[in-house]
Design a protein around this motif. Sequence first.
Motif, PDB file in Angstrom:
ATOM      1  N   CYS A 203       0.841  -1.214   0.000  1.00 45.33           N
ATOM      2  CA  CYS A 203       0.000   0.000   0.000  1.00 45.33           C
ATOM      3  C   CYS A 203       0.870   1.255   0.000  1.00 45.33           C
ATOM      4  O   CYS A 203       0.561   2.244  -0.672  1.00 45.33           O
ATOM      5  CB  CYS A 203      -0.921   0.018   1.213  1.00 45.33           C
ATOM      6  N   GLY A 204       1.959   1.207   0.766  1.00 47.03           N
ATOM      7  CA  GLY A 204       2.886   2.336   0.813  1.00 47.03           C
ATOM      8  C   GLY A 204       3.471   2.634  -0.555  1.00 47.03           C
ATOM      9  O   GLY A 204       3.541   3.791  -0.980  1.00 47.03           O
ATOM     10  N   TYR A 205       3.911   1.574  -1.241  1.00 51.00           N
ATOM     11  CA  TYR A 205       4.447   1.760  -2.600  1.00 51.00           C
ATOM     12  C   TYR A 205       3.398   2.410  -3.504  1.00 51.00           C
ATOM     13  O   TYR A 205       3.676   3.342  -4.257  1.00 51.00           O
ATOM     14  CB  TYR A 205       4.856   0.415  -3.199  1.00 51.00           C
ATOM     15  N   LEU A 206       2.184   1.890  -3.417  1.00 51.02           N
ATOM     16  CA  LEU A 206       1.113   2.365  -4.288  1.00 51.02           C
ATOM     17  C   LEU A 206       0.770   3.822  -3.993  1.00 51.02           C
ATOM     18  O   LEU A 206       0.594   4.635  -4.911  1.00 51.02           O
ATOM     19  CB  LEU A 206      -0.122   1.479  -4.102  1.00 51.02           C
ATOM     20  N   GLN A 207       0.679   4.160  -2.702  1.00 50.29           N
ATOM     21  CA  GLN A 207       0.344   5.528  -2.310  1.00 50.29           C
ATOM     22  C   GLN A 207       1.420   6.533  -2.713  1.00 50.29           C
ATOM     23  O   GLN A 207       1.146   7.721  -2.875  1.00 50.29           O
ATOM     24  CB  GLN A 207       0.107   5.599  -0.797  1.00 50.29           C
ATOM     25  N   ASN A 208       2.640   6.037  -2.902  1.00 52.61           N
ATOM     26  CA  ASN A 208       3.745   6.917  -3.283  1.00 52.61           C
ATOM     27  C   ASN A 208       4.070   6.819  -4.776  1.00 52.61           C
ATOM     28  O   ASN A 208       5.162   7.184  -5.215  1.00 52.61           O
ATOM     29  CB  ASN A 208       4.977   6.607  -2.433  1.00 52.61           C
ATOM     30  N   GLY A 209       3.112   6.302  -5.543  1.00 53.40           N
ATOM     31  CA  GLY A 209       3.230   6.306  -7.003  1.00 53.40           C
ATOM     32  C   GLY A 209       4.118   5.242  -7.589  1.00 53.40           C
ATOM     33  O   GLY A 209       4.545   5.360  -8.741  1.00 53.40           O
ATOM     34  N   ASN A 210       4.401   4.182  -6.814  1.00 54.63           N
ATOM     35  CA  ASN A 210       5.268   3.118  -7.321  1.00 54.63           C
ATOM     36  C   ASN A 210       4.483   1.816  -7.421  1.00 54.63           C
ATOM     37  O   ASN A 210       4.603   0.923  -6.583  1.00 54.63           O
ATOM     38  CB  ASN A 210       6.487   2.953  -6.404  1.00 54.63           C
ATOM     39  N   ALA A 211       3.646   1.719  -8.463  1.00 55.67           N
ATOM     40  CA  ALA A 211       2.831   0.515  -8.652  1.00 55.67           C
ATOM     41  C   ALA A 211       3.707  -0.695  -8.953  1.00 55.67           C
ATOM     42  O   ALA A 211       3.399  -1.819  -8.537  1.00 55.67           O
ATOM     43  CB  ALA A 211       1.827   0.743  -9.777  1.00 55.67           C
ATOM     44  N   ASN A 212       4.816  -0.478  -9.662  1.00 58.76           N
ATOM     45  CA  ASN A 212       5.742  -1.588  -9.948  1.00 58.76           C
ATOM     46  C   ASN A 212       6.320  -2.172  -8.668  1.00 58.76           C
ATOM     47  O   ASN A 212       6.494  -3.391  -8.546  1.00 58.76           O
ATOM     48  CB  ASN A 212       6.888  -1.102 -10.846  1.00 58.76           C
ATOM     49  N   GLY A 213       6.618  -1.280  -7.708  1.00 61.68           N
ATOM     50  CA  GLY A 213       7.154  -1.738  -6.426  1.00 61.68           C
ATOM     51  C   GLY A 213       6.186  -2.654  -5.701  1.00 61.68           C
ATOM     52  O   GLY A 213       6.572  -3.670  -5.112  1.00 61.68           O
ATOM     53  N   SER A 214       4.905  -2.310  -5.753  1.00 63.44           N
ATOM     54  CA  SER A 214       3.874  -3.131  -5.108  1.00 63.44           C
ATOM     55  C   SER A 214       3.789  -4.506  -5.757  1.00 63.44           C
ATOM     56  O   SER A 214       3.761  -5.536  -5.069  1.00 63.44           O
ATOM     57  CB  SER A 214       2.520  -2.417  -5.194  1.00 63.44           C
ATOM     58  N   LEU A 215       3.754  -4.551  -7.095  1.00 63.77           N
ATOM     59  CA  LEU A 215       3.641  -5.831  -7.800  1.00 63.77           C
ATOM     60  C   LEU A 215       4.889  -6.688  -7.597  1.00 63.77           C
ATOM     61  O   LEU A 215       4.802  -7.916  -7.478  1.00 63.77           O
ATOM     62  CB  LEU A 215       3.410  -5.582  -9.294  1.00 63.77           C
ATOM     63  N   SER A 216       6.053  -6.048  -7.545  1.00 59.76           N
ATOM     64  CA  SER A 216       7.304  -6.780  -7.306  1.00 59.76           C
ATOM     65  C   SER A 216       7.281  -7.423  -5.920  1.00 59.76           C
ATOM     66  O   SER A 216       7.685  -8.583  -5.743  1.00 59.76           O
ATOM     67  CB  SER A 216       8.484  -5.813  -7.440  1.00 59.76           C
ATOM     68  N   LEU A 217       6.788  -6.671  -4.935  1.00 59.25           N
ATOM     69  CA  LEU A 217       6.696  -7.204  -3.566  1.00 59.25           C
ATOM     70  C   LEU A 217       5.677  -8.338  -3.499  1.00 59.25           C
ATOM     71  O   LEU A 217       5.863  -9.315  -2.764  1.00 59.25           O
ATOM     72  CB  LEU A 217       6.298  -6.068  -2.613  1.00 59.25           C
ATOM     73  N   PHE A 218       4.604  -8.220  -4.274  1.00 56.12           N
ATOM     74  CA  PHE A 218       3.583  -9.276  -4.327  1.00 56.12           C
ATOM     75  C   PHE A 218       4.193 -10.588  -4.830  1.00 56.12           C
ATOM     76  O   PHE A 218       3.894 -11.674  -4.313  1.00 56.12           O
ATOM     77  CB  PHE A 218       2.445  -8.826  -5.247  1.00 56.12           C
ATOM     78  N   CYS A 219       5.077 -10.486  -5.821  1.00 56.64           N
ATOM     79  CA  CYS A 219       5.764 -11.687  -6.340  1.00 56.64           C
ATOM     80  C   CYS A 219       6.673 -12.301  -5.272  1.00 56.64           C
ATOM     81  O   CYS A 219       6.712 -13.523  -5.097  1.00 56.64           O
ATOM     82  CB  CYS A 219       6.587 -11.339  -7.579  1.00 56.64           C
ATOM     83  N   LYS A 220       7.422 -11.441  -4.545  1.00 61.63           N
ATOM     84  CA  LYS A 220       8.309 -11.939  -3.484  1.00 61.63           C
ATOM     85  C   LYS A 220       7.516 -12.596  -2.364  1.00 61.63           C
ATOM     86  O   LYS A 220       7.939 -13.607  -1.783  1.00 61.63           O
ATOM     87  CB  LYS A 220       9.143 -10.784  -2.915  1.00 61.63           C
ATOM     88  N   MET A 221       6.375 -12.037  -2.067  1.00 61.39           N
ATOM     89  CA  MET A 221       5.526 -12.591  -1.009  1.00 61.39           C
ATOM     90  C   MET A 221       5.094 -14.014  -1.359  1.00 61.39           C
ATOM     91  O   MET A 221       4.969 -14.885  -0.485  1.00 61.39           O
ATOM     92  CB  MET A 221       4.300 -11.691  -0.821  1.00 61.39           C
ATOM     93  N   GLY A 222       4.892 -14.270  -2.659  1.00 64.78           N
ATOM     94  CA  GLY A 222       4.462 -15.597  -3.109  1.00 64.78           C
ATOM     95  C   GLY A 222       5.443 -16.686  -2.747  1.00 64.78           C
ATOM     96  O   GLY A 222       5.049 -17.840  -2.527  1.00 64.78           O
ATOM     97  N   SER A 223       6.735 -16.329  -2.666  1.00 68.19           N
ATOM     98  CA  SER A 223       7.748 -17.344  -2.327  1.00 68.19           C
ATOM     99  C   SER A 223       8.139 -17.307  -0.853  1.00 68.19           C
ATOM    100  O   SER A 223       9.066 -17.998  -0.431  1.00 68.19           O
ATOM    101  CB  SER A 223       8.996 -17.125  -3.193  1.00 68.19           C
TER     102      SER A 223
END
Length: 686
Positions: A78-98
């Motif tokens: 959410c922090g990444y998204l609120q600060n305009g870094n949508a790529n950062g959020s999706l990248s973290l989502f991938c890391k969370m998967g593992s």
Amino acid sequence: MSERQRFANLLRNCSKNLLLEQGLQGHGAVVKKGFGLDLMLNNDLIDMYGKCGRIDLACAVFDRMLERNVVSWTSLMCGYLQNGNANGSLSLFCKMGSSGIKPNEFTFSTNLKASWILGIPENGMQIHGVCAKTGFEWVPAVANSIIDMYSRCGRISEAAQMFDSMPDRNLITWNAMIAGYALERNGDRALLLFQKMQEQGEIPDEFTYTSTLKACSSLGAMQEGAQIHASLITRGFPFSVQTTIAGALVDLYVKCRDLIKARRVFDQIEEKNVISWSALILGYAQEGDLLEAMDLFRHLRESKHQVDGFVLSSLMSVFADFALVEQGKQIHAYTIKVPSGLDISVANSMLDMYLKCGLTDEAELLFSEIPVRNVVSWTVMITGYGKHGLGKKAIHLFNKMQSDDIEPDGVTYLAVLSACSHSGLIEESQEYFSRLCSDPRVKPRVEHYACMVDLLGRAGQLKEAKNLIESMPLKPNVGIWQTLISACKVHGDLEMGREVGEILLRLDGDNPVNYVMMSNIFAEAGYWNDCERIRETVKMKRLKKEAGRSWVEIDKEVHFFYNGEDTHPLTEKIHEVLKEMEKRIKEEVGFVHRVKFALHDVEEESKEESLRVHSEKLAIGLALVCGGLENGEKRVIRIFKNLRVCGDCHAFIKGLSKVLKVVLVVRDANRFHKFEDGLCSCGDYW
């Protein structure tokens, strides 16, 4: 209450009210009191730093955590998204998967939003697949986010499929789908859903009303929009304090060209926002009431609102279309003083304005001062050079752009091909067309082929132009056939003109432009019976062609003229000066009316009279009455027309420039003509 809970409440209050300094102090106290590794408090710290715009500190907390849960991961996303870094959020989502931590509904919703922010539906579809496998697909918050993602990514059919499959819908579901249809400019479907949701007992909120009013705007549905407005009043809905609804209402009435109602709503708004201001300003500007538009803009500047780049770009576009130099320069001066003036979109709009006003020197200076140019900047300049008949300059800029590592897009190729066409550069256009066809990033469109047809047609190669249309891998549209029939008219090829005209009428039999083109070809050839037959068809079908209109700006006031205009207070003086100029041109340079451009089977004297009241001549007449005859260095008269200038007016203005030793710049629907010393910059090639 425990000390740990007091810290949690403190950090949550800092997060809610964006109190960074207090949050930093709270963080220090948390560590000092031995809670530095507490999972709950670390999650609160991540949330607080993210909301306060310090994503770097949120990451630092996250990286030091020995234990993380789904809240930890989702808070940082959410922090990444609120600060305009949508790529950062999706990248973290991938890391969370593992990581072994399973996502929850908030994790999915956050990253579905990240997908539509980036405009990548493929990412959203993958997340949708994970939701389906893990049983989250029909959790309301997730399902609504899926609909929103598909809608905003332009996949409205997938959004509708999801909507139709949902076992339970809430207000947010309906809002997401209505907003999706409104965004897709499918206003009919949006209005249908608006009706259905109320039939099923849902009560609309401000988001529903805003989207539905936008749908009405896109449709020009004045009656439906007015009914919604009436419903808001009868329900006692406080739309005057709901700025988004009020802005949508103003925009609706502006789009439906009812400025009285738009102004009435605007005046009722207690807290006006930039959206409502800009909608009304643009409404007045587009209707030609520039004094009111500029007065409103002055009030906006004096208000507490920060004028954004969209408003500046939009206003500049209006001034460009009407070629309003002085107003455009005022906005340019203002952009220097405000942060939004640095937006590349604003700079590009200013470039466009100067070029459409015929001020190439000012445009070149501005272009050289733009710190970081994008493909639009280069394309605007290339287009402008083309319209001014500066084909060689356009080509030079196109090559320079590529040497500066800016890759042309389809619009850039169209600009350079059009520039070649206006300047008769056949070999160069063939080279760039060949480059376009071999460029793997860009697909040639019908418009690119139309440029080649225009070039061949102007050069008299009508058969080659027709062969190109018939052999191209795309389906020919109305525009490309209109390009060819224009060339037939120029070269007097009645046979091909008749053939192409029949094709046009089959493709688009309700377009008055096609009938006018055919009528003109017959009239020029003296086939008055055929010409009259075409005109009778137009009358029978009740088709209305666009009226020729010209305008001139004098002392910051714009004066519009239609063909045969006699309502201007200076009409008598205008006709007097035009007759005097006509007499002088005939005597001094041998000007003779080109009566074929009257296109009426009437007496020669009547034809000459009809040509004398063409709108561009009337605009020039006013400029001459208002000081254009005075002696002075480098006198320039600027005239603008919504249609192409006719051959008789073209010849008249050439003669006028020689007799009066004045420069006349005329912008018509196709290009610029600079008349000087009896010659035109187009080389009689337009």
